[in-house]
Design a protein around this motif. Sequence first.
Motif, short mmCIF file in Angstrom:
data_model
loop_
_atom_site.label_atom_id
_atom_site.label_comp_id
_atom_site.label_asym_id
_atom_site.label_seq_id
_atom_site.Cartn_x
_atom_site.Cartn_y
_atom_site.Cartn_z
N TRP A 1 9.84 -9.50 -8.32
CA TRP A 1 9.28 -9.56 -6.97
C TRP A 1 7.83 -9.18 -6.95
O TRP A 1 7.58 -8.27 -7.89
N ARG A 2 7.05 -9.65 -6.05
CA ARG A 2 5.53 -9.19 -6.33
C ARG A 2 5.03 -8.81 -4.54
O ARG A 2 5.25 -9.63 -3.79
N CYS A 3 4.34 -7.76 -4.65
CA CYS A 3 3.63 -7.41 -3.20
C CYS A 3 2.43 -8.46 -3.04
O CYS A 3 1.61 -8.32 -4.03
N PRO A 4 2.26 -9.16 -1.94
CA PRO A 4 1.18 -9.97 -1.87
C PRO A 4 -0.12 -9.12 -1.40
O PRO A 4 -1.42 -9.56 -1.42
N HIS A 5 0.01 -7.96 -1.20
CA HIS A 5 -0.74 -6.93 -0.73
C HIS A 5 -1.60 -6.25 -1.86
O HIS A 5 -2.77 -6.25 -2.01
N CYS A 6 -0.65 -5.54 -2.65
CA CYS A 6 -1.25 -4.69 -3.67
C CYS A 6 -0.88 -5.24 -5.04
O CYS A 6 -1.38 -4.60 -6.22
N ASN A 7 -0.17 -6.31 -5.29
CA ASN A 7 0.09 -6.89 -6.47
C ASN A 7 1.14 -6.20 -7.17
O ASN A 7 1.35 -6.44 -8.44
N MET A 8 1.79 -5.14 -6.59
CA MET A 8 2.70 -4.26 -7.46
C MET A 8 3.88 -5.22 -7.65
O MET A 8 4.42 -6.20 -6.74
N ALA B 1 7.10 -0.55 -1.94
CA ALA B 1 7.19 0.92 -1.72
C ALA B 1 6.11 1.48 -1.54
O ALA B 1 6.11 2.49 -0.96
N HIS B 2 5.05 0.83 -1.79
CA HIS B 2 3.58 1.58 -1.43
C HIS B 2 3.20 1.28 0.03
O HIS B 2 2.83 2.20 0.77
N ASP B 3 3.24 0.01 0.58
CA ASP B 3 2.85 -0.28 1.64
C ASP B 3 3.66 -1.14 2.61
O ASP B 3 3.17 -1.60 3.74
N ARG B 4 4.73 -1.31 2.04
CA ARG B 4 5.87 -1.95 3.07
C ARG B 4 5.66 -3.34 3.19
O ARG B 4 6.42 -3.80 4.23
N ALA C 1 -14.35 -9.99 -1.60
CA ALA C 1 -12.80 -10.33 -2.19
C ALA C 1 -12.13 -11.34 -1.59
O ALA C 1 -11.98 -11.49 -0.48
N ILE C 2 -11.62 -12.34 -2.56
CA ILE C 2 -10.65 -13.25 -1.93
C ILE C 2 -9.37 -12.72 -1.27
O ILE C 2 -8.70 -11.84 -2.14
N ALA C 3 -9.18 -13.22 -0.28
CA ALA C 3 -7.70 -12.51 0.14
C ALA C 3 -6.61 -12.83 -0.56
O ALA C 3 -6.44 -13.83 -1.17
N PRO C 4 -5.64 -11.86 -1.09
CA PRO C 4 -4.74 -12.25 -2.12
C PRO C 4 -3.70 -13.08 -1.66
O PRO C 4 -2.99 -13.92 -2.56
N ALA C 5 -3.55 -13.37 -0.27
CA ALA C 5 -2.81 -14.35 0.28
C ALA C 5 -3.07 -15.87 -0.20
O ALA C 5 -2.27 -16.59 -0.20
N ASN C 6 -4.36 -15.99 -0.77
CA ASN C 6 -4.92 -17.11 -1.07
C ASN C 6 -4.33 -17.47 -2.46
O ASN C 6 -4.42 -18.64 -2.82
N ARG C 7 -4.07 -16.76 -3.10
CA ARG C 7 -3.60 -16.99 -4.63
C ARG C 7 -2.24 -16.50 -4.96
O ARG C 7 -1.89 -16.52 -5.96
N ILE C 8 -1.37 -16.30 -3.89
CA ILE C 8 0.13 -16.16 -4.48
C ILE C 8 0.92 -17.50 -4.57
O ILE C 8 0.42 -18.62 -4.14
N HIS C 9 1.80 -17.41 -5.40
CA HIS C 9 2.89 -18.41 -5.57
C HIS C 9 4.32 -18.16 -5.55
O HIS C 9 4.82 -18.10 -6.41
#
Length: 109
Positions: free
Chosen positions: A94-101, A73-76, A3-11
């Motif tokens: 707001w969006r979490c870069p880790h779990c996309n919540m 709230a899930h992964d801090r 999987a592509i790391a989410p950090a590469n796709r955030i804006h």
Amino acid sequence: MPAIAPANRIHPLCYEHHSEMTPRKFPASEGMSYACQELDCFVSYSGSDGYFLNTQDPFVIKGCPIPPHQYCAHDRYPMYLLEVQLEHPNFRLWRCPHCNMSRLGGQLT
Ligand SMILES: [Zn+2]
Ligand SMILES: [Zn+2]
């Protein structure tokens, strides 16, 4: 398939200018960081540290609003500003870069 790391796709958006930040490589931080493109704006974001001001100048830091810190709230993980709405100045998505919540901040006034 890895999987592509989410950090590469955030804006992430600059919380001051609400403009999209561009990827930057800061020597001090691991992974990708993002910086505001506006002149004289020190607002930066990294997936591990959240928003920060990319300056050591205490005078500049004092003159800038404190970077907002929203944590997932899930992964801090520090969340980034995904969306603002011009007609609702208090609205923040707001969006979490880790779990996309996503999380809504502020209110629709
Ligand atoms: Zn900015
Ligand atoms: Zn998360």
